[in-house]
Design an enzyme around this catalytic site. Structure first.
Site, mmCIF file in Angstrom:
data_model
loop_
_atom_site.group_PDB
_atom_site.id
_atom_site.type_symbol
_atom_site.label_atom_id
_atom_site.label_comp_id
_atom_site.label_asym_id
_atom_site.label_seq_id
_atom_site.Cartn_x
_atom_site.Cartn_y
_atom_site.Cartn_z
ATOM 1 N N CYS A 246 1.084 -1.140 0.110
ATOM 2 C CA CYS A 246 0.231 0.250 -0.146
ATOM 3 C C CYS A 246 0.828 1.221 0.054
ATOM 4 O O CYS A 246 1.673 1.407 -0.899
ATOM 5 C CB CYS A 246 -0.993 -0.037 1.281
ATOM 6 S SG CYS A 246 -0.298 -0.166 2.666
ATOM 7 N N ARG A 251 -2.407 -0.789 5.563
ATOM 8 C CA ARG A 251 -3.541 -1.504 4.467
ATOM 9 C C ARG A 251 -3.167 -2.853 3.924
ATOM 10 O O ARG A 251 -3.942 -3.648 3.943
ATOM 11 C CB ARG A 251 -4.026 -0.566 3.317
ATOM 12 C CG ARG A 251 -4.676 0.826 4.161
ATOM 13 C CD ARG A 251 -5.142 1.631 2.771
ATOM 14 N NE ARG A 251 -3.981 2.366 2.454
ATOM 15 C CZ ARG A 251 -3.917 3.466 1.616
ATOM 16 N NH1 ARG A 251 -4.990 3.560 0.716
ATOM 17 N NH2 ARG A 251 -2.788 3.839 1.038
#
Length: 288
Positions: A246, A251
């Protein structure tokens, strides 16, 4: 009502526990509940009773180098929260468990496999009006002995990603479509964290992390829906080596968890350098 975890067809359903399970084990001495948030001030405002706070910035990251804590640091952390090798650690947090999955992932670098994630995280616990506390618990310190940190099975460095590209390996970009396209340099409502170039790593599939969860309560979707998302719609194979990224690795640790534990991807790693590193490196390939 969400389908019970054990009925969702996951490869490793034991890696997830429900809010019910956590409430039933609040006084279990063999379980340590850990809150890990993006907003490090949230814990003090109220948390799962008995839960300890693990701050991703100060507890998991080296304070000088861009790296994670050493074995000594991990041993000190586990001693402080009163955990032994036999303790089941259960992570939850804000932002639909981004940082809970990130902390879970860091714990795997030290081989603490007796670990779970609370499905739905902090928001689900609050929506269900379950008990919270502002008391900061204290547990007797333990003498925790950890192995040397072993990044190789779970973590990809930039050279690993370059080698992965040479082999035409699978890459998953879990950022927003705008970040992937290079029209935005950061997440909506967030500052730019220093990447000079926008775009994505060549051949990476764009599968935003949030597609794996139910937006109303942050719980993971059943395996059949995850399989359609990753394996059918994006032609990813669970048998092939896979790297997720990410911008700083939080994430993508959520997607790493979904691929590894819920879909049973045999070899999946998180590239935590992610776009803040790749978007600044001289000479690496970028696509828009």
């Amino acid at each position: 009502m969400a389908t019970p975890i054990e009925q969702r067809g996951y490869a490793h359903p034991e890696a997830l526990v429900s809010t019910d399970w956590v409430e039933q084990h609040l006084k279990d001495p063999g379980v340590r509940v850990i809150e890990s948030n993006e907003d490090t001030l949230l814990y003090a405002s109220g948390h799962v009773p008995g839960a300890v706070h693990v701050d991703w910035t100060s507890d998991l990251n080296d304070q000088l180098r861009r790296d994670y804590i050493t074995r000594d640091g991990f041993e000190a952390l586990m001693s402080r929260i009163g955990a032994t090798k036999d303790t089941t650690v259960v992570f939850y947090g804000d932002k639909n468990n981004w940082w809970a999955c990130y902390a879970f992932w860091v714990f795997q670098l030290f081989g603490h496999t007796n670990a779970r994630v609370m499905d739905g995280g902090r928001i689900k616990w609050q929506k269900e009006n379950r008990p919270t506390s502002r008391d900061v618990p204290s547990y007797p310190p333990t003498k925790y002995k950890a192995p040397d940190r072993n990044d190789a099975p779970h973590r990809a460095y930039r050279d690993d990603v370059l080698a992965h590209l040479e082999k035409q390996g699978q890459l998953v970009d879990v950022r927003s479509p705008e970040e992937y396209a290079g029209t935005r340099m950061h997440m909506p409502d967030y500052p730019n964290e220093g990447a000079l170039r926008g775009g994505h790593i060549p051949t990476a599939k764009s599968v935003p992390w949030a597609k794996a969860i139910n937006p109303d309560d942050g719980t993971f979707k059943p395996a059949a829906e995850l399989k359609k998302l990753y394996c059918e719609d994006n032609q990813l194979s669970s048998a092939k080596e896979t790297i997720a990224y990410c911008r700083i690795g939080e994430r993508s640790s959520h997607t790493w968890f979904a691929l590894k534990y819920l879909l049973g991807f045999d070899n999946v790693r998180n590239y935590d350098g992610s776009w803040t590193e790749w978007g600044n490196m001289v000479g690496v390939p970028i696509e828009k």
